[in-house]
Every structure is written in C-alpha cells, then in structure tokens.
Design an enzyme around this catalytic site. Structure first.
Site, PDB file in Angstrom:
ATOM      1  N   LEU A  77       0.846  -1.181   0.000  1.00 33.27           N
ATOM      2  CA  LEU A  77       0.000   0.000   0.000  1.00 33.27           C
ATOM      3  C   LEU A  77       0.887   1.238   0.000  1.00 33.27           C
ATOM      4  O   LEU A  77       1.972   1.228   0.588  1.00 33.27           O
ATOM      5  CB  LEU A  77      -0.906   0.033   1.238  1.00 33.27           C
ATOM      6  CG  LEU A  77      -1.962  -1.077   1.376  1.00 33.27           C
ATOM      7  CD1 LEU A  77      -2.740  -0.892   2.673  1.00 33.27           C
ATOM      8  CD2 LEU A  77      -2.910  -1.101   0.183  1.00 33.27           C
ATOM      9  N   ASP A  78       0.419   2.294  -0.649  1.00 33.47           N
ATOM     10  CA  ASP A  78       1.138   3.563  -0.592  1.00 33.47           C
ATOM     11  C   ASP A  78       1.281   3.995   0.868  1.00 33.47           C
ATOM     12  O   ASP A  78       0.461   3.634   1.724  1.00 33.47           O
ATOM     13  CB  ASP A  78       0.372   4.649  -1.354  1.00 33.47           C
ATOM     14  CG  ASP A  78       0.252   4.353  -2.838  1.00 33.47           C
ATOM     15  OD1 ASP A  78       1.085   3.581  -3.348  1.00 33.47           O
ATOM     16  OD2 ASP A  78      -0.665   4.898  -3.482  1.00 33.47           O
ATOM     17  N   LYS A  79       2.292   4.789   1.124  1.00 33.85           N
ATOM     18  CA  LYS A  79       2.575   5.260   2.486  1.00 33.85           C
ATOM     19  C   LYS A  79       1.339   5.820   3.172  1.00 33.85           C
ATOM     20  O   LYS A  79       1.050   5.498   4.326  1.00 33.85           O
ATOM     21  CB  LYS A  79       3.677   6.313   2.440  1.00 33.85           C
ATOM     22  CG  LYS A  79       3.964   6.979   3.783  1.00 33.85           C
ATOM     23  CD  LYS A  79       5.005   8.081   3.622  1.00 33.85           C
ATOM     24  CE  LYS A  79       5.163   8.855   4.925  1.00 33.85           C
ATOM     25  NZ  LYS A  79       6.124   9.973   4.774  1.00 33.85           N
TER      26      LYS A  79
END
Length: 301
Positions: free
Chosen positions: A135-137
C-alpha cells in the site's frame, strides 16, 4: 530461531518418487533445487534423501527450508502492529496511514517491513519480509505478508491469476453521474516524474470497478467502494483523478487537503483461498479514525 518445515504422511495414492510427490505439493523443481543448495534438507522418515527417493505409504516426508537472509539495509524496528490474522504461513496487518510498506530512498527507517522483522525476532520466527501486496505510504488498510518463501510463491501465483480479491473505501471529490461502473484505462509513468503516474495509451492495462455508497451534497464529495482487477501503482488514485474525482487529501493528483491531510483511501477487505488449508477467507479492517470523522461529519450535515 527455528527454520520453517513442511511435513506430510504419504497416502497410498501418493507413492512413487519424492520428486513427483513434491511437485504435486506445488514445490517446483527450481524451489527444490534452491532448498537443497541453500542449506535446506529433504527428509524421509528422518533420513536425508534426494528427490529420487522412492516413497511408500505411511512414509513421513519433511522439507526443511533454508535460513532466509535479511538485507543489511532492512534494520528491524520494534513497533505496535495491528494484526488481524496470523498462522504459520501468513500474517495480515492493518497498516496505519503514514507508514511505508517497505523502506525507500526517502524514508529508510520506519516501515511496516521493519516492524514485521522486529516482530519475527521477538517471537523466534526465522523469516524475512515477504509482502504479498503493498500500500502507498498514506493509504491505510490490509497488507498480506507471507511468513516463508514457499507461501509467498503460492500467494504470488494466486495474485497473478487474480484469485485474491481486494476492496477499498475512498472519499472522492464531486458527484458521480453513473453510480456504479468500471474504469478501464491504461496507466504509465508520467514524464519527468519518478513518482507520479497517469492514464496514457502506452501504459499497462488497469481496471477498477467502483460503486458509490454515499454522497455529501454540502461538501460535494462521494464515498466510493472500489475493487481492483489489476494492481498498478497508484491505480485508484490515478483512475479517480482521470475521471475528475480525485481523492480528498490526494494533492499529488489534484485532491484538496482541507478536510484530511492524506489521500482518503483505505484497503478494507480481502478475500482469498488459503493455499495450505483450502479455506476461503475474508478479512476486513475497520475504517481509520480520520476517515470515520469525515463520514461522521457527513451524517451531521
């Protein structure tokens, strides 16, 4: 720390060469070679053997996987983990927003991967980090992590065959004329950017299914459920921006940050067949507090 071991008792219908037995257990020739030449062992009735060993009904087969090296760059960091499921093969964590899945050139210290490694060390698990998805940050929600290389290979195969189903909740700017539909638009890297993606004709095919769950007329935004058919970098964020409904808080793709300081995107559900138990599993992660607050504000307006 204990190494990972797979164990079976040979059934009458499974007699024959160990090589064929292991192939039927989804251990490829390459995987078996890697086990043998990287410090692992193949045992039958507690005796080390080769793949040419002939099996009889009732034999006890063991595959001892080699120790998994951890990159020197991956420094374990103890942190609180919101673990939703765990067994000897799989770990599923509800990742908080602001935490990278793996270290990057921009943030080398402080990632979910490093927290998982510290968790393994504390519990005597001999494994490195095998992320099944990322997942993106600033996206919160479910991250699946294989606890050994064989599990990772099986889950990766499921992922390539689109057998792992993920669902997301997002809050997007604007209203949707069509409340349910599919976005089929290829995604590629934006020129002159190492991070940003865009819809472009020469990109990789990307398919997102969406359904509007709720609309806020006062704030002019929509709560949307999304399911991915493909898994391109920033796929949901790019597709929502492409249709002029960028996510709240997603300033990289045109979203405003006046209500939430990060993209309002949460990976809330995953469904898959566990490769070791054949059980169909669905796991869900509750909405984080910042997105709950946005929905609460919607109810009050």
């Amino acid at each position: 720390m204990a190494k990972f071991v797979l164990r079976w008792i040979v059934e009458p219908s499974q007699t024959g060469l160990l090589r064929d037995f292991l192939r039927n257990k989804q251990l490829s020739k390459k995987a078996v070679t890697d086990i043998k030449f990287s410090g692992g062992k193949l045992l039958v009735n507690h005796q080390e053997v080769t793949v040419r060993k002939k099996l009889s009904a009732g034999d006890a087969v063991e595959v001892h996987f080699p120790k998994e090296p951890i990159s020197e760059q991956m420094i374990p960091i103890s942190m609180a983990l919101d673990i939703l499921y765990e067994d000897e093969h799989l770990l599923v964590v509800n990742k908080e927003a602001g935490l990278p899945t793996i270290p990057s050139r921009y943030q080398k210290h402080g990632s979910l991967a490093q927290g998982v490694l510290a968790y393994y060390i504390e519990r005597g698990v001999d494994a490195t980090f095998h992320g099944i998805n990322r997942l993106d940050k600033d996206t919160s929600g479910l991250v699946m992590i294989a606890k050994h290389r064989f599990a990772h290979s099986l889950f990766s195969k499921q992922q390539k065959e689109k057998q792992i189903k993920r669902a997301y909740i997002a809050i997007a700017h604007g209203r949707f004329v069509t409340k349910k539909g599919t976005i089929d638009a290829p995604i590629g890297r934006k020129e002159d950017s190492l991070i940003e993606r865009m819809v472009r004709a020469d990109g990789q095919r990307a398919v997102t299914h969406y359904e509007v769950l709720q609309e806020n007329e006062v704030r002019n935004d929509s709560v949307v459920k999304l399911r991915l058919e493909t898994g391109r970098t920033h796929q949901i964020r790019v597709h929502m921006a492409h249709r002029h409904n960028p996510l709240l808080g997603d300033d990289l793709y045109g979203g405003r940050c006046d209500h939430i300081p990060r993209q309002a995107l949460h990976s809330y559900e995953v469904t898959f067949v566990h490769p070791f138990t054949a059980e169909t599993m669905t796991l869900a992660a509750p909405l984080p507090s910042d997105m709950k607050q946005l929905l609460h504000e919607t109810m009050l307006e």
